[in-house]
Motif scaffolding. Sequence first.
Motif, PDB file in Angstrom:
ATOM      1  N   GLU A 306     -42.832 -24.740 -74.920  1.00 20.57           N
ATOM      2  CA  GLU A 306     -42.100 -23.814 -74.065  1.00 20.57           C
ATOM      3  C   GLU A 306     -42.321 -22.370 -74.506  1.00 20.57           C
ATOM      4  O   GLU A 306     -42.393 -21.452 -73.671  1.00 20.57           O
ATOM      5  CB  GLU A 306     -40.619 -24.155 -74.105  1.00 20.57           C
ATOM      6  N   ILE A 307     -42.413 -22.171 -75.814  1.00 20.36           N
ATOM      7  CA  ILE A 307     -42.676 -20.820 -76.308  1.00 20.36           C
ATOM      8  C   ILE A 307     -44.041 -20.329 -75.824  1.00 20.36           C
ATOM      9  O   ILE A 307     -44.194 -19.175 -75.391  1.00 20.36           O
ATOM     10  CB  ILE A 307     -42.598 -20.795 -77.846  1.00 20.36           C
ATOM     11  N   LEU A 308     -45.024 -21.221 -75.899  1.00 23.02           N
ATOM     12  CA  LEU A 308     -46.358 -20.846 -75.419  1.00 23.02           C
ATOM     13  C   LEU A 308     -46.343 -20.562 -73.916  1.00 23.02           C
ATOM     14  O   LEU A 308     -46.975 -19.612 -73.443  1.00 23.02           O
ATOM     15  CB  LEU A 308     -47.360 -21.963 -75.738  1.00 23.02           C
ATOM     16  N   GLN A 309     -45.612 -21.368 -73.184  1.00 23.13           N
ATOM     17  CA  GLN A 309     -45.516 -21.138 -71.737  1.00 23.13           C
ATOM     18  C   GLN A 309     -44.830 -19.812 -71.443  1.00 23.13           C
ATOM     19  O   GLN A 309     -45.205 -19.088 -70.523  1.00 23.13           O
ATOM     20  CB  GLN A 309     -44.746 -22.288 -71.079  1.00 23.13           C
ATOM     21  N   ARG A 310     -43.803 -19.500 -72.244  1.00 26.31           N
ATOM     22  CA  ARG A 310     -43.088 -18.240 -72.042  1.00 26.31           C
ATOM     23  C   ARG A 310     -43.999 -17.046 -72.343  1.00 26.31           C
ATOM     24  O   ARG A 310     -43.983 -16.042 -71.619  1.00 26.31           O
ATOM     25  CB  ARG A 310     -41.865 -18.194 -72.943  1.00 26.31           C
ATOM     26  N   ASP A 311     -44.792 -17.179 -73.409  1.00 26.54           N
ATOM     27  CA  ASP A 311     -45.735 -16.101 -73.720  1.00 26.54           C
ATOM     28  C   ASP A 311     -46.742 -15.925 -72.597  1.00 26.54           C
ATOM     29  O   ASP A 311     -47.110 -14.787 -72.235  1.00 26.54           O
ATOM     30  CB  ASP A 311     -46.449 -16.404 -75.036  1.00 26.54           C
TER      31      ASP A 311
END
Length: 456
Positions: A306-311
């Motif tokens: 999710e962090i990667l998607q948010r970035d």
Amino acid sequence: MRGWNQFETIYEEEQELSSTSSPFLSPSSSSSPPPPPSLHSIVNAWSLDSGSEPDVLICVQGTSFRLHKVRLISRSSYLKRHLTGVSDLTLSPPLNLTAETFAAVAEFCYSRRVHLTPSNVAAVRVAAELLGMTGEENLREVTESYFERVVGIGASMVLRSCVALLPEAETTASLASRCIEALVWEDDVSCMSDVVGMHPQDFQTVSYSLNRRLPNHDVLYKMVDLYLKENKCRKLTEEQKTEICNSIDCSKLSPHTLVNCVQNPQMPLRFIVQAILMEHLNTRRSVTAAATTGAQQQLERTTLREILQRDTADRQTTQIKETMDSTYSRIQSLEKELRGMKKILHEHHQAEGEKIRNNNVLNSERSASFHFDPADAESSKIQRGGRGSVSSSGFGLDNVRRKNKEVAGGMCNLSVGSSCRHDSKTPKMTKFFRHSKFITGLKNAFRISNSTSNPY
């Protein structure tokens, strides 16, 4: 005129692409059969079999064909209409046919066979449409079947032959646009050099056909952009450019191509505005989607994925903002240009108005100076009894006597009042007028008396 000898070697230069299992020709064959007989030989053989000689003479581009009417009208509705009651016919424009093409058509009328190659299939396909050779197992069906098979491997060659046949090659069977579509699917841009050489009206016809055939218009945009750049010498009008660019559907352009379109000064202003509006709409949709995705992510447990998607979403948002800034900058520059143009027009109108007003003032002054008469002015001065008048001393005594009578009459009117002739029936306005007349008479009397008492 040329005779039949020319067509005896037409098909000897190329191999026949036929199949032994079908009366029609196929685009390729593993064997190499002998070349087909010439049209002259086919006609002679049919004359011997039927026992009838050729009865019609058809001329195409200076070449004469002696053929049998019954064979031609059995395949061509056009020839059936035009050969009724006549034995001679000349096929000329607007029919876009060559002698070689008609020879292939005539061969099909006799033998139901035609020798097709990637270089002549477009010409024969157009001839089939123009001559009304439609229907089941007719020339249109044969050429269409061959075109569909050969366009996948020889689209460039077919396209080059289509350029010389425009606009008929496009209006009759959409041959040029279908070739370009095939090259696009193969990611082949070699067609661009052929497209650039088209006449503006022909290019517009082909581009509008591509509008209906292509789901993505990036290639169409590149083709239009290249055409406008390479044809500056033609001095295309803004109306022609707009008509050509209208074949592009901005909603079918990728975001990168849309940004390039907005920043392209080669495109007409109307099309750029349309692209800007579409880009703005796409940007709003992207921002809304990114905001919705971010809100959903906050409600869920944060993980590495999710962090990667948010970035990734943040980077996309940054790119969108940069795109918006570029778009707004372009809009501001366009608005600045429009304001500059309006200012120039306003200053021009002001200068013209000032010039007109100056001309009117000058004309009025000239008119006034032209009508001025000193004699009239002097006469007016004498009639007014001015002090500087030469005849005022002689004329003033009589004028005094007359004014004294007017004064006396006025005093009578003021003193007697109701005993005068009009009595109480005199309106107020009349009394006011007489009072004013009385005062005026006094002033004139005293001024004239002073003038006469001291003439020097």
